[in-house]
Design a protein around this motif. Structure first.
Motif, mmCIF file in Angstrom:
data_model
loop_
_atom_site.group_PDB
_atom_site.id
_atom_site.type_symbol
_atom_site.label_atom_id
_atom_site.label_comp_id
_atom_site.label_asym_id
_atom_site.label_seq_id
_atom_site.Cartn_x
_atom_site.Cartn_y
_atom_site.Cartn_z
ATOM 1 N N CYS A 102 0.843 -1.193 0.000
ATOM 2 C CA CYS A 102 0.000 0.000 0.000
ATOM 3 C C CYS A 102 0.884 1.250 0.000
ATOM 4 O O CYS A 102 1.721 1.439 0.886
ATOM 5 N N ASP A 103 0.681 2.092 -1.006
ATOM 6 C CA ASP A 103 1.431 3.357 -1.111
ATOM 7 C C ASP A 103 1.076 4.322 0.019
ATOM 8 O O ASP A 103 1.882 5.171 0.384
ATOM 9 N N ASP A 104 -0.134 4.202 0.554
ATOM 10 C CA ASP A 104 -0.590 5.165 1.550
ATOM 11 C C ASP A 104 -0.116 4.841 2.960
ATOM 12 O O ASP A 104 0.473 5.678 3.625
ATOM 13 N N CYS A 105 -0.356 3.614 3.422
ATOM 14 C CA CYS A 105 -0.031 3.281 4.816
ATOM 15 C C CYS A 105 1.199 2.397 4.959
ATOM 16 O O CYS A 105 1.687 2.201 6.065
ATOM 17 N N GLY A 106 1.689 1.836 3.862
ATOM 18 C CA GLY A 106 2.879 0.989 3.922
ATOM 19 C C GLY A 106 2.590 -0.455 4.263
ATOM 20 O O GLY A 106 3.504 -1.266 4.370
ATOM 21 N N GLU A 107 1.340 -0.815 4.452
ATOM 22 C CA GLU A 107 0.958 -2.193 4.751
ATOM 23 C C GLU A 107 1.405 -3.098 3.609
ATOM 24 O O GLU A 107 1.295 -2.749 2.436
ATOM 25 N N VAL A 108 1.907 -4.289 3.962
ATOM 26 C CA VAL A 108 2.357 -5.262 2.963
ATOM 27 C C VAL A 108 1.686 -6.593 3.235
ATOM 28 O O VAL A 108 1.662 -7.067 4.373
ATOM 29 N N ALA A 109 1.118 -7.182 2.208
ATOM 30 C CA ALA A 109 0.531 -8.519 2.316
ATOM 31 C C ALA A 109 1.263 -9.435 1.348
ATOM 32 O O ALA A 109 1.469 -9.079 0.182
ATOM 33 N N GLU A 110 1.667 -10.599 1.849
ATOM 34 C CA GLU A 110 2.298 -11.599 0.987
ATOM 35 C C GLU A 110 1.235 -12.584 0.547
ATOM 36 O O GLU A 110 0.472 -13.094 1.358
ATOM 37 N N VAL A 111 1.184 -12.817 -0.747
ATOM 38 C CA VAL A 111 0.299 -13.843 -1.291
ATOM 39 C C VAL A 111 1.166 -14.823 -2.068
ATOM 40 O O VAL A 111 2.261 -14.484 -2.513
ATOM 41 N N GLU A 112 0.658 -16.011 -2.198
ATOM 42 C CA GLU A 112 1.377 -17.028 -2.948
ATOM 43 C C GLU A 112 0.397 -17.661 -3.928
ATOM 44 O O GLU A 112 -0.392 -18.510 -3.556
ATOM 45 N N ASP A 113 0.444 -17.200 -5.155
ATOM 46 C CA ASP A 113 -0.441 -17.711 -6.197
ATOM 47 C C ASP A 113 0.415 -18.422 -7.236
ATOM 48 O O ASP A 113 1.075 -17.773 -8.049
ATOM 49 N N PRO A 114 0.418 -19.750 -7.206
ATOM 50 C CA PRO A 114 1.251 -20.508 -8.142
ATOM 51 C C PRO A 114 0.947 -20.201 -9.612
ATOM 52 O O PRO A 114 1.844 -20.262 -10.450
ATOM 53 N N SER A 115 -0.290 -19.826 -9.923
ATOM 54 C CA SER A 115 -0.621 -19.535 -11.318
ATOM 55 C C SER A 115 0.107 -18.282 -11.800
ATOM 56 O O SER A 115 0.503 -18.191 -12.964
ATOM 57 N N VAL A 116 0.310 -17.310 -10.913
ATOM 58 C CA VAL A 116 1.067 -16.104 -11.276
ATOM 59 C C VAL A 116 2.512 -16.490 -11.560
ATOM 60 O O VAL A 116 3.091 -16.082 -12.560
ATOM 61 N N ALA A 117 3.075 -17.306 -10.678
ATOM 62 C CA ALA A 117 4.464 -17.742 -10.854
ATOM 63 C C ALA A 117 4.621 -18.529 -12.159
ATOM 64 O O ALA A 117 5.583 -18.310 -12.906
ATOM 65 N N ARG A 118 3.686 -19.436 -12.433
ATOM 66 C CA ARG A 118 3.761 -20.230 -13.676
ATOM 67 C C ARG A 118 3.660 -19.337 -14.907
ATOM 68 O O ARG A 118 4.399 -19.500 -15.872
#
Length: 153
Positions: A102-118
């Motif tokens: 998030c550009d505003d608050c700096g919050e970071v969420a990690e996601v793991e989507d194998p389809s994106v990686a593939r």
């Protein structure tokens, strides 16, 4: 992160390091703990400042060595966009992480989507590109900041 979740992360890190023949020293463990409890990603110097209250006489080289170890073990990620570090949500297996920042608050969420990686891997192979570090960082606005903006409009 609550105390129970933090304990589980630290215990899992110790087990993974032991299984890999690596040593999770007290300084490395302190760095991991501070990254996991931080509300936002920390730069190396932010981490150094926080370690001063936990570790005796921490120095920049000590912090960088700890961060390099934690990166090698897959226990933390480096966010290039922010030049900062976050604890890994999935340290028990190698993966291509995707981060929503998030550009505003700096919050970071990690996601793991194998389809994106593939998909990215296939696109890279198509043009002969070999990925060294398959990390995706997406900049935008989190749900909380979006709703706050909607409320002020």
């Amino acid at each position: 992160m609550n105390n129970k979740a933090l304990s589980q992360v630290l215990e899992r890190a110790e087990v993974l390091c032991r299984e890999r023949g690596a040593r999770l020293t007290e300084q490395r463990k302190a760095a991991l703990q501070l990254l996991c409890v931080a509300e936002k990603p920390l730069s190396a110097y932010d981490l150094l400042e926080r370690m001063r209250g936990v570790v005796r006489n921490p120095a920049p080289p000590t912090v960088y060595r700890a961060l390099n170890f934690l990166l090698e073990q897959g226990l933390v990620h480096r966010l290039e966009t922010l030049n900062a570090y976050v604890g890994c949500a999935h340290p028990d297996h190698p993966h291509a992480g995707q981060f929503l920042i998030c550009d505003d608050c700096g919050e970071v969420a990690e996601v793991e989507d194998p389809s994106v990686a593939r998909s990215l891997n296939a696109a890279g192979k198509e043009i002969g590109f070999r990925t060294r570090r398959p990390v995706v960082e997406l900049l935008g606005t989190c749900a909380q900041c979006s709703s706050e903006k909607d409320d002020t409009d």
